[in-house]
Design a protein around this motif. Structure first.
Motif, PDB file in Angstrom:
ATOM      1  N   ARG A   1       6.683  -1.880  -5.186  1.00  0.00           N
ATOM      2  CA  ARG A   1       7.810  -2.374  -4.093  1.00  0.00           C
ATOM      3  C   ARG A   1       8.704  -1.969  -4.885  1.00  0.00           C
ATOM      4  O   ARG A   1       9.093  -1.247  -6.206  1.00  0.00           O
ATOM      5  N   ALA A   2       9.490  -0.902  -4.012  1.00  0.00           N
ATOM      6  CA  ALA A   2      10.493   0.188  -5.007  1.00  0.00           C
ATOM      7  C   ALA A   2      11.998  -1.350  -4.340  1.00  0.00           C
ATOM      8  O   ALA A   2      11.972  -1.727  -3.360  1.00  0.00           O
TER       9      ALA A   2
ATOM     10  N   GLY B   1      14.686  -1.118  -9.935  1.00  0.00           N
ATOM     11  CA  GLY B   1      13.028  -0.623 -10.344  1.00  0.00           C
ATOM     12  C   GLY B   1      11.795  -0.372  -9.341  1.00  0.00           C
ATOM     13  O   GLY B   1      12.347  -0.645  -8.691  1.00  0.00           O
ATOM     14  N   VAL B   2      10.693   0.060  -9.861  1.00  0.00           N
ATOM     15  CA  VAL B   2       9.697  -0.212  -9.013  1.00  0.00           C
ATOM     16  C   VAL B   2       8.978  -1.486  -9.139  1.00  0.00           C
ATOM     17  O   VAL B   2       8.336  -1.658 -11.335  1.00  0.00           O
ATOM     18  N   VAL B   3       8.005  -1.944  -8.445  1.00  0.00           N
ATOM     19  CA  VAL B   3       7.322  -3.588  -9.342  1.00  0.00           C
ATOM     20  C   VAL B   3       6.072  -2.973  -9.095  1.00  0.00           C
ATOM     21  O   VAL B   3       5.698  -2.200  -7.835  1.00  0.00           O
ATOM     22  N   GLU B   4       5.173  -2.738 -10.254  1.00  0.00           N
ATOM     23  CA  GLU B   4       3.749  -1.996  -9.766  1.00  0.00           C
ATOM     24  C   GLU B   4       2.679  -2.438  -9.178  1.00  0.00           C
ATOM     25  O   GLU B   4       2.597  -3.447 -10.407  1.00  0.00           O
TER      26      GLU B   4
ATOM     27  N   SER C   1       0.678  -0.973   0.472  1.00  0.00           N
ATOM     28  CA  SER C   1      -0.261  -0.342  -0.365  1.00  0.00           C
ATOM     29  C   SER C   1       0.927   1.171   0.107  1.00  0.00           C
ATOM     30  O   SER C   1       0.356   2.537   0.665  1.00  0.00           O
ATOM     31  N   ASN C   2       2.334   0.669  -0.390  1.00  0.00           N
ATOM     32  CA  ASN C   2       3.086   1.937  -0.114  1.00  0.00           C
ATOM     33  C   ASN C   2       3.477   2.689  -1.413  1.00  0.00           C
ATOM     34  O   ASN C   2       3.027   2.222  -2.703  1.00  0.00           O
ATOM     35  N   ALA C   3       3.246   3.928  -1.447  1.00  0.00           N
ATOM     36  CA  ALA C   3       3.431   4.989  -2.478  1.00  0.00           C
ATOM     37  C   ALA C   3       5.107   5.015  -2.753  1.00  0.00           C
ATOM     38  O   ALA C   3       5.579   5.282  -2.068  1.00  0.00           O
ATOM     39  N   VAL C   4       4.640   4.510  -4.389  1.00  0.00           N
ATOM     40  CA  VAL C   4       6.614   4.995  -4.545  1.00  0.00           C
ATOM     41  C   VAL C   4       6.635   6.031  -5.860  1.00  0.00           C
ATOM     42  O   VAL C   4       5.703   5.301  -6.994  1.00  0.00           O
TER      43      VAL C   4
END
Ligand SMILES: Nc1nc2c(ncn2[C@@H]2O[C@H](COP(=O)(O)OP(=O)(O)OP(=O)(O)O)[C@@H](O)[C@H]2O)c(=O)[nH]1
Ligand SMILES: [Mg+2]
Length: 410
Positions: A260-261, A265-268, A246-249
């Motif tokens: 998840r950062a 990179g970031v997994v959306e 639920s975290n905004a990255v």
């Protein structure tokens, strides 16, 4: 306006035009109004070994902190002896539609040295909910039934990349006929795309091998092409590869997303190219919530209810619920009618034969009587004839009797 009409049960439906406004086109609006008023009830259970992301997934699904994540247990801490069943209830609202959501968390599953009966408390809880619903149905005054039955069980599979573990197989085998199972691969961001494809295939073949039924979203042929395509895509993605957060990255291109950062990179969470979270949400909440509830009520609960009542010695006549085929029913009725006619014919023939026999007997009797009477008269006549002959002979022979004259006094 076009309506489907049929004048008899066996005749095919015909399309008829009706003139004027009758009003039933407003039915969907009535249901909509009622749904707004009553709201919906959904109970989702999450099962899986500790730390696989159950709590995170629920919070991600409903985009709010519905469950508070537990602090991981210290390795030296005392561990619970059995699986706990925890209910978390939340009333959530979206565009005026109210949803009473119950999340059933099952901490402790798979945490023990011997996990051979880990499924048992969960099965008992599901059946207890069935029992509670059944007892409401049996009340004289039922009112609105509170449905606390579990409509979906999201089962978390550890992202090992091998195949299902014994505990997974046992759990799903014991539960699949009591609850809609939705298997998911937990923490899919820890696996490569290729590994996920292989793992999914292995899981599906394991499920088939062990005869485990999982929830299959129905595909409606008369839906529009886009909906059919979406439904097929969801069906193909099972078991869903899930990433929860639920975290905004912030992504490298500056977008702020839930995800998840990582250094690379970031997994959306909400990006279908990154994971199947969106498809799971689609199935659970957007498109198939009603099917999950229907399948729970019509198939799973009904099967349990039948077993339960049979165990209590209450048998139901299955023929009452058999679908009636009008052509078959007509044929049966004709056979019964013909048998009745044949029976009546035999009975009538029998009566006729008896009457004829009686008449014959009567005739025979009269014949005998007539013959006897005839003989009697004949004998009498013979006797008279002989008498007269005798008298005649006496007269002719001049016997004293014959010369005697009758004398009359003056
Ligand atoms: N990499 C990764 N980590 C995740 C994911 N989902 C949750 N986690 C992390 O895994 C840890 C455990 O998550 P929880 O949601 O508390 O797991 P749980 O299954 O509820 O655990 P218990 O309540 O102890 O049974 C947390 O640190 C989460 O941030 C995921 O999709 N990927
Ligand atoms: Mg948890």
């Amino acid at each position: 306006m076009t309506v489907l009409g049929s004048s008899s049960t066996s005749a095919p439906a015909t399309r008829k035009k009706i003139t004027g406004h009758v009003g039933f086109s407003n039915l969907p609006n009535q249901i909509r109004r009622k749904s707004f008023k009553d709201g919906f009830q959904l109970t989702v259970m999450v099962v899986g070994e500790s730390g696989l992301g159950k709590t995170t997934l629920i919070n991600t699904l409903f985009n709010s902190t519905i469950c508070v994540p537990r602090e991981p247990l210290h390795p030296a801490a005392d561990r619970p002896k059995t699986v706990a069943i925890e209910n978390i209830q939340a009333d959530i609202e979206e565009n005026g539609v109210r949803l009473r959501l119950t999340v059933v968390d099952t901490p402790g599953f798979g945490d023990f040295v011997n996990n051979s009966k880990s499924w048992n408390p969960i099965l008992e809880d599901i059946e207890r909910r069935f029992e509670a619903y059944l007892s409401q149905e049996h009340r004289v005054r039922r009112g609105k039934l509170v449905d606390s039955r579990v409509h979906a069980c999201v089962y978390f599979i550890q992202p090992t990349g091998h195949s299902l573990k014994q505990i997974d197989i046992e759990f799903m085998q014991k539960l699949h006929h009591r609850v809609n199972l939705i298997p998911v691969i937990a923490k899919a961001d820890t696996m490569t795309d290729e590994d996920i494809v292989d793992f999914k295939a292995r899981i599906l073949s394991d499920l088939e091998l062990h005869g485990i039924n999982i929830f299959q979203a129905p595909i409606y042929e008369d839906d529009d092409d886009e909906s059919i395509f979406e439904a097929e895509e969801i069906a193909r993605a099972i078991p869903f590869a899930i990433v929860g957060s639920s975290n905004a990255v912030r992504t490298r291109d500056g977008r702020v997303v839930r995800g998840r950062a990582y250094p690379w990179g970031v997994v959306e969470v909400d990006n279908p190219a990154h994971c199947d979270f969106g498809k799971l949400r689609q199935l659970l909440i957007r498109t198939n919530m009603e099917e999950l509830r229907e399948h729970t009520n019509d198939v799973l609960f009904e099967a349990w209810r039948t077993e339960r009542l049979l165990a209590m010695g209450i048998a139901q006549d299955p023929t009452v619920f058999e679908e009636i085929n009008p052509a078959e029913r007509l044929r049966e009725e004709r056979v019964i009618h013909e048998a009745k006619l044949a029976k009546m014919e035999v009975a009538m023939k029998e009566v006729f034969r008896e009457k004829v026999e009686l008449q014959e007997q009567k005739l025979k009797q009269s014949e005998v009587e007539l013959y006897a009477r005839h003989k009697e008269i004949k004998d009498e006549l013979n006797r008279q004839w002989e008498d007269l002959s005798k008298k005649k002979a006496q007269l002719e022979s001049g016997s004293p009797d014959a010369s005697r004259k009758k004398t009359f006094r003056a």
